[in-house]
Design a protein around this motif. Structure first.
Motif, PDB file in Angstrom:
ATOM      1  N   MET A  17      17.866 -84.598  24.866  1.00 59.83           N
ATOM      2  CA  MET A  17      19.195 -83.997  24.927  1.00 59.83           C
ATOM      3  C   MET A  17      20.092 -84.760  25.903  1.00 59.83           C
ATOM      4  O   MET A  17      19.638 -85.209  26.950  1.00 59.83           O
ATOM      5  N   SER A  18      21.363 -84.875  25.532  1.00 56.01           N
ATOM      6  CA  SER A  18      22.352 -85.421  26.457  1.00 56.01           C
ATOM      7  C   SER A  18      23.575 -84.506  26.447  1.00 56.01           C
ATOM      8  O   SER A  18      23.888 -83.875  25.437  1.00 56.01           O
ATOM      9  N   VAL A  19      24.249 -84.439  27.576  1.00 54.61           N
ATOM     10  CA  VAL A  19      25.435 -83.601  27.729  1.00 54.61           C
ATOM     11  C   VAL A  19      26.575 -84.502  28.166  1.00 54.61           C
ATOM     12  O   VAL A  19      26.429 -85.307  29.081  1.00 54.61           O
ATOM     13  N   LYS A  20      27.710 -84.339  27.477  1.00 54.45           N
ATOM     14  CA  LYS A  20      28.910 -85.089  27.829  1.00 54.45           C
ATOM     15  C   LYS A  20      30.039 -84.097  28.065  1.00 54.45           C
ATOM     16  O   LYS A  20      30.181 -83.127  27.317  1.00 54.45           O
ATOM     17  N   ILE A  21      30.838 -84.334  29.099  1.00 56.06           N
ATOM     18  CA  ILE A  21      32.035 -83.528  29.338  1.00 56.06           C
ATOM     19  C   ILE A  21      33.181 -84.459  29.704  1.00 56.06           C
ATOM     20  O   ILE A  21      32.957 -85.610  30.092  1.00 56.06           O
ATOM     21  N   GLY A  22      34.393 -83.960  29.572  1.00 53.39           N
ATOM     22  CA  GLY A  22      35.575 -84.735  29.919  1.00 53.39           C
ATOM     23  C   GLY A  22      36.726 -84.367  29.018  1.00 53.39           C
ATOM     24  O   GLY A  22      36.677 -83.385  28.276  1.00 53.39           O
ATOM     25  N   ALA A  23      37.759 -85.181  29.047  1.00 53.78           N
ATOM     26  CA  ALA A  23      38.902 -84.974  28.159  1.00 53.78           C
ATOM     27  C   ALA A  23      38.464 -85.293  26.733  1.00 53.78           C
ATOM     28  O   ALA A  23      37.611 -86.154  26.508  1.00 53.78           O
ATOM     29  N   PHE A  24      39.050 -84.592  25.748  1.00 43.63           N
ATOM     30  CA  PHE A  24      38.657 -84.793  24.354  1.00 43.63           C
ATOM     31  C   PHE A  24      38.833 -86.260  23.961  1.00 43.63           C
ATOM     32  O   PHE A  24      39.863 -86.864  24.201  1.00 43.63           O
ATOM     33  N   GLY A  25      37.796 -86.824  23.385  1.00 48.74           N
ATOM     34  CA  GLY A  25      37.824 -88.215  22.955  1.00 48.74           C
ATOM     35  C   GLY A  25      37.338 -89.195  24.000  1.00 48.74           C
ATOM     36  O   GLY A  25      37.085 -90.361  23.696  1.00 48.74           O
ATOM     37  N   SER A  26      37.213 -88.753  25.250  1.00 47.65           N
ATOM     38  CA  SER A  26      36.720 -89.663  26.297  1.00 47.65           C
ATOM     39  C   SER A  26      35.680 -88.962  27.177  1.00 47.65           C
ATOM     40  O   SER A  26      35.652 -89.150  28.384  1.00 47.65           O
ATOM     41  N   PRO A  99      40.673 -77.273  31.418  1.00 47.01           N
ATOM     42  CA  PRO A  99      39.895 -77.324  30.183  1.00 47.01           C
ATOM     43  C   PRO A  99      39.207 -78.681  30.022  1.00 47.01           C
ATOM     44  O   PRO A  99      39.693 -79.697  30.520  1.00 47.01           O
ATOM     45  N   PHE A 100      38.110 -78.681  29.333  1.00 51.87           N
ATOM     46  CA  PHE A 100      37.351 -79.907  29.102  1.00 51.87           C
ATOM     47  C   PHE A 100      36.685 -79.831  27.739  1.00 51.87           C
ATOM     48  O   PHE A 100      36.566 -78.767  27.141  1.00 51.87           O
TER      49      PHE A 100
END
Length: 171
Positions: A17-26, A99-100
């Motif tokens: 599993m991997s988790v990514k967060i940030g602004a949409f598209g980046s 928001p993220f």
């Protein structure tokens, strides 16, 4: 009987599993997540017994409940059990109520005869952490806040998508 398991190990494990967060598209991959949960609750009218609804079987004579219908918005929530590693990972989003976008992906062995892996990717374009108790520091142990989040509509993208990649060829 004994179950027959498909070859190629298409099952997912925690280490995949991997988790990514940030602004949409980046969104960027983050470290420090030890658990992820997600829940979709759909508001439905499901107690729909109406006059005249009876079975079509001539041997039976009992009321039939109508199919449920949506009567509200879906409530999509979840949690990330985290380790506090630095402010940039989760704390800044929480404290500023920013928001993220959240992407949780599971990637397994490659598909038979290809270089493409099995995968299940959950994508939420707009989330925010819910307010709650701030984590406390009670000594030299690791600070492990549970970050509860809700999924919001961004007006452009679906609130949640699930993308599955496997060997199925028919839909």
């Amino acid at each position: 009987t004994s179950p027959t398991m498909p070859g190629g190990s298409p099952f997912f494990a925690w280490h995949q599993m991997s988790v990514k967060i940030g602004a949409f598209g980046s969104e960027a991959k983050v470290d420090g997540v030890s658990k992820w949960t997600g829940s979709i609750k759909r508001a439905q009218a499901n107690k729909r017994f109406n006059a005249g609804n009876v079975t079509t079987n001539p041997n039976d004579s009992y009321a039939v409940k109508d199919e449920p219908v949506d009567n509200g918005f879906a409530d999509i929530t979840g949690t990330l059990d985290t380790e506090y590693l630095n402010d940039a990972l989760f704390s800044n989003y929480y404290q500023t109520d920013t928001p993220f976008s959240l992407i949780v992906a599971f990637t397994s062995a490659t598909l038979a005869g290809t270089a493409i892996p099995y995968s299940a990717t959950f994508a939420f374009p707009r989330c925010r952490f819910l307010t709650g108790e701030n984590p406390t520091v009670n000594g030299p142990d690791i600070v492990k806040p549970v970050m509860a989040y809700e999924v919001l509509l961004d007006g452009t993208h679906p609130a949640a998508t699930l993308t599955l990649v496997n060997t199925d060829v028919t839909l």
